[in-house]
Design a protein around this motif. Structure first.
Motif, PDB file in Angstrom:
ATOM      1  N   LEU A 113      66.875 122.590  69.983  1.00 44.87           N
ATOM      2  CA  LEU A 113      66.227 123.644  70.760  1.00 44.87           C
ATOM      3  C   LEU A 113      65.912 123.133  72.156  1.00 44.87           C
ATOM      4  N   ILE A 114      65.790 124.088  73.086  1.00 41.60           N
ATOM      5  CA  ILE A 114      65.422 123.778  74.465  1.00 41.60           C
ATOM      6  C   ILE A 114      63.909 123.899  74.574  1.00 41.60           C
ATOM      7  N   ALA A 115      63.232 122.771  74.714  1.00 38.53           N
ATOM      8  CA  ALA A 115      61.773 122.792  74.794  1.00 38.53           C
ATOM      9  C   ALA A 115      61.276 123.145  76.187  1.00 38.53           C
ATOM     10  N   ASN A 116      62.041 122.783  77.216  1.00 34.86           N
ATOM     11  CA  ASN A 116      61.621 123.069  78.592  1.00 34.86           C
ATOM     12  C   ASN A 116      62.867 123.144  79.469  1.00 34.86           C
ATOM     13  N   GLU A 117      62.843 124.078  80.441  1.00 34.07           N
ATOM     14  CA  GLU A 117      64.001 124.250  81.327  1.00 34.07           C
ATOM     15  C   GLU A 117      63.523 124.684  82.706  1.00 34.07           C
ATOM     16  N   ASN A 118      63.989 123.975  83.724  1.00 30.03           N
ATOM     17  CA  ASN A 118      63.689 124.297  85.120  1.00 30.03           C
ATOM     18  C   ASN A 118      64.988 124.176  85.916  1.00 30.03           C
ATOM     19  N   GLU A 119      65.331 125.260  86.605  1.00 31.86           N
ATOM     20  CA  GLU A 119      66.556 125.268  87.405  1.00 31.86           C
ATOM     21  C   GLU A 119      66.196 125.561  88.859  1.00 31.86           C
ATOM     22  N   TYR A 120      66.710 124.733  89.771  1.00 32.88           N
ATOM     23  CA  TYR A 120      66.400 124.844  91.198  1.00 32.88           C
ATOM     24  C   TYR A 120      67.628 125.295  91.986  1.00 32.88           C
ATOM     25  N   GLY A 121      68.239 126.370  91.560  1.00 31.91           N
ATOM     26  CA  GLY A 121      69.414 126.878  92.258  1.00 31.91           C
ATOM     27  C   GLY A 121      70.579 125.914  92.147  1.00 31.91           C
ATOM     28  N   SER A 122      71.243 125.691  93.282  1.00 32.06           N
ATOM     29  CA  SER A 122      72.400 124.791  93.293  1.00 32.06           C
ATOM     30  C   SER A 122      72.010 123.345  93.529  1.00 32.06           C
ATOM     31  N   SER A 123      70.703 123.088  93.749  1.00 31.75           N
ATOM     32  CA  SER A 123      70.288 121.710  94.024  1.00 31.75           C
ATOM     33  C   SER A 123      70.108 120.884  92.758  1.00 31.75           C
ATOM     34  N   GLY A 124      69.790 121.522  91.637  1.00 32.20           N
ATOM     35  CA  GLY A 124      69.635 120.749  90.406  1.00 32.20           C
ATOM     36  C   GLY A 124      68.875 121.518  89.349  1.00 32.20           C
ATOM     37  N   ALA A 125      68.670 120.857  88.221  1.00 36.47           N
ATOM     38  CA  ALA A 125      67.946 121.435  87.093  1.00 36.47           C
ATOM     39  C   ALA A 125      67.454 120.306  86.205  1.00 36.47           C
ATOM     40  N   SER A 126      66.423 120.617  85.425  1.00 36.15           N
ATOM     41  CA  SER A 126      65.888 119.649  84.461  1.00 36.15           C
ATOM     42  C   SER A 126      65.647 120.378  83.147  1.00 36.15           C
ATOM     43  N   LEU A 127      66.015 119.742  82.054  1.00 40.23           N
ATOM     44  CA  LEU A 127      65.868 120.334  80.727  1.00 40.23           C
ATOM     45  C   LEU A 127      65.308 119.290  79.767  1.00 40.23           C
ATOM     46  N   THR A 128      64.527 119.762  78.824  1.00 39.66           N
ATOM     47  CA  THR A 128      64.030 118.919  77.737  1.00 39.66           C
ATOM     48  C   THR A 128      64.566 119.495  76.440  1.00 39.66           C
ATOM     49  N   VAL A 129      65.387 118.721  75.749  1.00 38.12           N
ATOM     50  CA  VAL A 129      66.078 119.175  74.546  1.00 38.12           C
ATOM     51  C   VAL A 129      65.560 118.367  73.360  1.00 38.12           C
ATOM     52  N   ARG A 130      65.324 119.052  72.244  1.00 35.68           N
ATOM     53  CA  ARG A 130      64.936 118.397  71.002  1.00 35.68           C
ATOM     54  C   ARG A 130      66.023 118.652  69.960  1.00 35.68           C
ATOM     55  N   VAL A 131      66.579 117.564  69.461  1.00 35.28           N
ATOM     56  CA  VAL A 131      67.685 117.647  68.511  1.00 35.28           C
ATOM     57  C   VAL A 131      67.360 116.755  67.319  1.00 35.28           C
ATOM     58  N   PRO A 132      67.990 117.006  66.157  1.00 35.44           N
ATOM     59  CA  PRO A 132      67.781 116.114  65.016  1.00 35.44           C
ATOM     60  C   PRO A 132      68.141 114.677  65.369  1.00 35.44           C
ATOM     61  N   ALA A 133      67.364 113.755  64.854  1.00 34.48           N
ATOM     62  CA  ALA A 133      67.544 112.346  65.199  1.00 34.48           C
ATOM     63  C   ALA A 133      68.958 111.832  64.924  1.00 34.48           C
ATOM     64  N   PRO A 134      69.591 112.183  63.794  1.00 35.55           N
ATOM     65  CA  PRO A 134      70.940 111.661  63.576  1.00 35.55           C
ATOM     66  C   PRO A 134      71.961 112.154  64.604  1.00 35.55           C
ATOM     67  N   ALA A 135      71.703 113.282  65.259  1.00 32.81           N
ATOM     68  CA  ALA A 135      72.659 113.849  66.205  1.00 32.81           C
ATOM     69  C   ALA A 135      72.364 113.476  67.653  1.00 32.81           C
ATOM     70  N   LEU A 136      71.373 112.619  67.896  1.00 32.60           N
ATOM     71  CA  LEU A 136      70.986 112.323  69.277  1.00 32.60           C
ATOM     72  C   LEU A 136      72.103 111.635  70.052  1.00 32.60           C
ATOM     73  N   ASP A 137      72.708 110.626  69.488  1.00 35.11           N
ATOM     74  CA  ASP A 137      73.756 109.892  70.204  1.00 35.11           C
ATOM     75  C   ASP A 137      74.943 110.803  70.520  1.00 35.11           C
ATOM     76  N   ARG A 138      75.310 111.639  69.578  1.00 35.03           N
ATOM     77  CA  ARG A 138      76.436 112.550  69.816  1.00 35.03           C
ATOM     78  C   ARG A 138      76.103 113.545  70.933  1.00 35.03           C
ATOM     79  N   VAL A 139      74.878 114.065  70.939  1.00 40.09           N
ATOM     80  CA  VAL A 139      74.476 115.003  71.987  1.00 40.09           C
ATOM     81  C   VAL A 139      74.465 114.317  73.352  1.00 40.09           C
TER      82      VAL A 139
END
Length: 312
Positions: A113-139
């Motif tokens: 799931l996406i816990a937090n998302e901030n997008e600043y137009g074309s300059s950039g964006a920041s996201l906080t994603v929470r995924v199951p621990a076994p799938a972290l490396d693959r993500v």
């Protein structure tokens, strides 16, 4: 002859007595043997008679077999570790919006799931994603493929001791709550009921707090946190940490502005008091101006009185 006859008769009498005694002992032994055999036969026959009277003994049921526990693989000590994993990833992408959409799809595919998302137009964006621990490396690998990775960090914290401690405290507190509930069911007087209910409410509150802490910790173990920073083509360069001439001027100007702001604040604080101070100063000055002057005393070397002339 007579003597011999007496001797012969005595001998025959003694022999008869011995013979009779021997026959009596033999009969007694035979009778004893017969009675002993009969007794043994009676003892041996008693169980048979009892069985005959009681009927055939029911067949004994075989001992109930204990239900076998489920096949649980034995796990050696130290294999079940509770680890909280966190990671951060910074990358440069040509299209920030497209990269954000792809990150959402990656998180959804990994059951995250996406816990937090901030997008600043074309300059950039920041996201906080929470995924199951076994799938972290693959993500992480999938997100890294969306652009050029500039920074990548990962951290793992072992919280096994905390989980074990909270589990034990929850079990102990649950047992305490159960005992208090049993006491409440047996209470009779109103005072006892009120006292026990107070204790029960307090312990149930502590139990709920422990359960919430345990659930939160297990949630961190189950879902890892990935912080993603996406920099677009119009992103500002990071500020340099090396001070220079222009940075010195900027720092001095900022200091001057702060001093001016502070001075203005002080002046604004004192300004309402100026009329009051002016009135007080004016009153004091008027009093001192209108005060009458005292006469100047005569000098000691001035003109003398009438007695002075007579003396001369």
């Amino acid at each position: 002859m007579v003597v011999r006859r007496y001797r012969l008769a005595a001998t025959m009498g003694a022999a008869a007595i011995v013979l009779v005694a021997g026959v009596s002992c033999g009969g007694g032994s035979v009778a004893s043997s017969s009675s002993g055999a009969a007794a043994e036969r009676g003892v041996a026959a008693a169980p048979g008679q009892a069985d005959t009277l009681a009927g055939p003994a029911p067949a004994m049921a075989p001992p109930a077999e204990k239900s076998a526990p489920p096949d649980v693989p034995a796990q050696p000590i130290g294999t079940e570790r509770s680890v909280v994993r966190n990671a951060s990833l910074s990358l440069d992408a040509a299209d920030v919006s497209s990269a954000v959409r792809q990150v959402r799809a990656i998180a959804q595919t990994a059951d995250g799931l996406i816990a937090n998302e901030n997008e600043y137009g074309s300059s950039g964006a920041s996201l906080t994603v929470r995924v199951p621990a076994p799938a972290l490396d693959r993500v992480i690998d999938q997100v890294a493929a969306l652009g050029t990775v500039t920074e990548r960090r990962s951290q793992a914290t072992d919280v096994t001791d905390q989980v074990v401690d909270l589990d034990a405290r929850v079990a102990s507190q649950q047992a305490s709550v159960d005992r208090v509930r049993l006491l409440l069911a047996r209470a009779e007087s109103i005072s006892d009921i009120a006292s026990i209910e107070s204790q029960l409410a307090q312990r149930e509150g502590e139990l709920d707090s422990l359960k919430n802490r345990l659930a939160a910790l297990k949630g961190k173990v189950a879902l890892s946190t990935l912080t993603i920073s996406i920099n677009g083509p119009n992103a500002l360069p990071p500020p340099s940490d090396t001070p220079g001439f222009l940075s010195g001027i900027a720092a001095g100007w900022n200091s001057l502005v702060r001093v001016a702001i502070v001075a203005g604040a002080v002046l604004g604080f004192l300004l309402p008091y100026l009329p009051v101070v002016a009135i007080i100063v004016g009153i004091v000055w008027a009093i001192r101006r209108n005060r009458p002057r005292r006469a100047t005393p005569a000098l000691a070397g001035g003109q003398g009185g009438p007695g002075t002339e007579g003396d001369s």
